[in-house]
Scaffold this motif. Sequence first.
Motif, PDB file in Angstrom:
ATOM      1  N   LEU A 136      33.795  30.104  46.453  1.00 22.11           N
ATOM      2  CA  LEU A 136      35.224  30.422  46.440  1.00 22.11           C
ATOM      3  C   LEU A 136      35.677  31.217  45.219  1.00 22.11           C
ATOM      4  O   LEU A 136      36.576  32.061  45.342  1.00 22.11           O
ATOM      5  N   PRO A 137      35.125  31.004  44.024  1.00 28.86           N
ATOM      6  CA  PRO A 137      35.521  31.880  42.920  1.00 28.86           C
ATOM      7  C   PRO A 137      35.234  33.359  43.187  1.00 28.86           C
ATOM      8  O   PRO A 137      35.993  34.229  42.731  1.00 28.86           O
ATOM      9  N   ILE A 138      34.163  33.656  43.922  1.00 28.18           N
ATOM     10  CA  ILE A 138      33.872  35.048  44.289  1.00 28.18           C
ATOM     11  C   ILE A 138      34.999  35.604  45.140  1.00 28.18           C
ATOM     12  O   ILE A 138      35.404  36.765  44.990  1.00 28.18           O
ATOM     13  N   VAL A 139      35.506  34.764  46.032  1.00 27.81           N
ATOM     14  CA  VAL A 139      36.590  35.170  46.925  1.00 27.81           C
ATOM     15  C   VAL A 139      37.924  35.201  46.178  1.00 27.81           C
ATOM     16  O   VAL A 139      38.714  36.150  46.315  1.00 27.81           O
ATOM     17  N   ALA A 140      38.169  34.177  45.368  1.00 25.92           N
ATOM     18  CA  ALA A 140      39.468  34.034  44.705  1.00 25.92           C
ATOM     19  C   ALA A 140      39.786  35.230  43.819  1.00 25.92           C
ATOM     20  O   ALA A 140      40.921  35.739  43.817  1.00 25.92           O
ATOM     21  N   GLU A 141      38.807  35.707  43.062  1.00 29.65           N
ATOM     22  CA  GLU A 141      39.075  36.825  42.153  1.00 29.65           C
ATOM     23  C   GLU A 141      39.276  38.144  42.900  1.00 29.65           C
ATOM     24  O   GLU A 141      39.674  39.142  42.294  1.00 29.65           O
ATOM     25  N   ARG A 142      39.031  38.123  44.230  1.00 28.96           N
ATOM     26  CA  ARG A 142      39.208  39.335  45.023  1.00 28.96           C
ATOM     27  C   ARG A 142      40.345  39.181  46.033  1.00 28.96           C
ATOM     28  O   ARG A 142      40.426  39.926  47.006  1.00 28.96           O
ATOM     29  N   GLN A 143      41.241  38.202  45.810  1.00 31.09           N
ATOM     30  CA  GLN A 143      42.398  38.042  46.679  1.00 31.09           C
ATOM     31  C   GLN A 143      43.409  39.158  46.436  1.00 31.09           C
ATOM     32  O   GLN A 143      43.479  39.746  45.353  1.00 31.09           O
ATOM     33  N   ILE A 144      44.195  39.414  47.433  1.00 31.47           N
ATOM     34  CA  ILE A 144      45.215  40.456  47.329  1.00 31.47           C
ATOM     35  C   ILE A 144      46.200  40.142  46.207  1.00 31.47           C
ATOM     36  O   ILE A 144      46.734  41.048  45.557  1.00 31.47           O
ATOM     37  N   THR A 145      46.405  38.857  45.934  1.00 28.61           N
ATOM     38  CA  THR A 145      47.317  38.443  44.868  1.00 28.61           C
ATOM     39  C   THR A 145      46.774  38.782  43.483  1.00 28.61           C
ATOM     40  O   THR A 145      47.494  38.675  42.487  1.00 28.61           O
ATOM     41  N   ARG A 146      45.491  39.164  43.428  1.00 30.50           N
ATOM     42  CA  ARG A 146      44.887  39.584  42.160  1.00 30.50           C
ATOM     43  C   ARG A 146      44.412  41.040  42.245  1.00 30.50           C
ATOM     44  O   ARG A 146      43.552  41.457  41.469  1.00 30.50           O
ATOM     45  N   GLY A 147      44.984  41.756  43.203  1.00 27.49           N
ATOM     46  CA  GLY A 147      44.659  43.173  43.328  1.00 27.49           C
ATOM     47  C   GLY A 147      43.444  43.476  44.176  1.00 27.49           C
ATOM     48  O   GLY A 147      42.963  44.614  44.201  1.00 27.49           O
ATOM     49  N   GLY A 148      42.918  42.461  44.875  1.00 24.52           N
ATOM     50  CA  GLY A 148      41.719  42.653  45.683  1.00 24.52           C
ATOM     51  C   GLY A 148      42.029  42.777  47.164  1.00 24.52           C
ATOM     52  O   GLY A 148      43.185  42.874  47.572  1.00 24.52           O
TER      53      GLY A 148
END
Length: 592
Positions: A136-148
């Motif tokens: 999940l950290p791999i996914v979390a840092e790439r969420q739209i809310t973080r510019g991903g």
Amino acid sequence: MPTFAIGEQDFLLDGEPHRILSGALHYFRVHPDAWADRIHKARLLGLNTIETYVAWNVHAPERGVFDTTGQRDLGRFLDLVEAEGMHAIVRPGPYICAEWDNGGFPAWLFRMPGVGVRRNEPQYMAAVTEYLQQVLPIVAERQITRGGPVIAVQIENEYGAYGDDKDYLRELVRVNRDAGIDVPLLTCDQADPEMQARGGLPELHRTVTFGSRTAERLQILRDAQPSGPLMCMEFWNGWFDHWGAHHHVTDAAASASDLDALLAAGGSVNLYMFHGGTNMGFTNGANDKGVYQPLVTSYDYDAPLAEDGTATAKYDAFREVVARYAPVPSETAAHRVPAPEVTVDRGGVTVSLDDAVARLGVVADRTWEDVPSHEDLAVPSGYVRYRTTVALEVASVLVFDEVRDRAQVFLDGVAVGIIDRSERARSLTLPATGGREAVLELLVEDQGRVNYGVRIGEAKGLIGPATLGGEKLLGWEAVGLDVDAVATADRTFQGAPPLAQGIAGPAFASWTVDLPAGRDLFLDVSGWGKGVVWVNGVNLGRYWSKGPTATMYVPGQIVTGDGDRIVVLELLGAPDERVRFVAEPRLGHTEF
């Protein structure tokens, strides 16, 4: 930062209504150097989102291991989605189905005594939490809310078809939120009112799966969820194949019409599959609803983008439909052109399976009183060789409680038969040995772990007790055969005799030849019996004369053009010593 949310009737991207036009693409079924190409071709169809499962067993072959290298690099895959200007939906399970071995569960999970899967059971949840805290950290840092690119994450998968443990679902939600997932969380279930009720929670947005009867299926979803956007998370535009059956196809025009109906109703969609890929190695799953049916190596799925990444008539038809509802680029994906045809008819060498294993010094490290399963041996997939001795005055029947999944039986090295689970067989008559002691050997293949239903996680191999002539047969040697290591070791073929007059299995054969560099190829396996193929050390998967597939896809990314090595493990027999590559795939007959 951009935002993505669930509105009263629509998905909301930065507060504005947004339709998800997604395509399923499993990174673990596609060579990583082809990811960008496949993602680009999704955008050319008019899609704005890529959906992928995450297969737990791909990343964690053993507990405490979490591998994100090469084909397992989920972060790189999501970054390529972002680079193409698209969004992503991630479905990390822990259960995924996906016609994938064990539904994505690692084999080691089921070696834990008393573990209870897909429910709020402590051992299981501890293992699941360890897994999710890695992925999940791999996914979390790439969420739209973080510019991903990631706009949503799915909780479990088609859970309503399996269970109704709401505490389990809530615990998965907690783990996801604690890991920093702040985008909307979704569920996915079939268009069945009871499944929709069992598989969801009020705080999770429901989606549905279907491939036809759009209005009826959307109404079931709306009844289960009175507000919010309608989405078909798996629009089944094709289907999977299993050995011994036909190749499944759907009519391109009919599928396009169903897609049009879904979009006309205002629904969002995820094409399952947009591009299927390949069950390389020993990754194919199986179904068992009374008859065991292992899945074939090709996961072409009759998808819009074929296994080799080329456009199909269905791709063109879907593109026309999407263009009625969203902008579509002027560029489009190319259709297949004939692949290079190559015949290798000399230079091969061969070594029997027994000799190859002996060259690598593979031996059993203990003797078992009762016949062990693959789980007892900690063998997650592939082959196990079992041996014991017998002395038979008369022909006698060898019986196991169950064989999972296929055993070739030998007496003093001579083949005496096959016990095949798909035929519901569990016994075989052994000939008399004149009372002398003889070596009984069984080569047992795990043909793919069940990926759907109550038989997920079952043990593989010989399930005892074993009896011979009505008496318990005791005193077994058993050893897991790492055929990947054998096939790729240079010493396996050192001094091996040349091939002549076919391959007498079980045996390895090897050829070294300059293939067309960087070109996708289709290996013709028609006429061969059953086995596995490697090209330049990459396990392409299984072949079997039962069909329907008669070719194997060789990605151009692994073809060097300079001393390419082809290795085959033939379990039965091949009629000649030639290797042929043909112009196009042959996925099998399409009628019953």
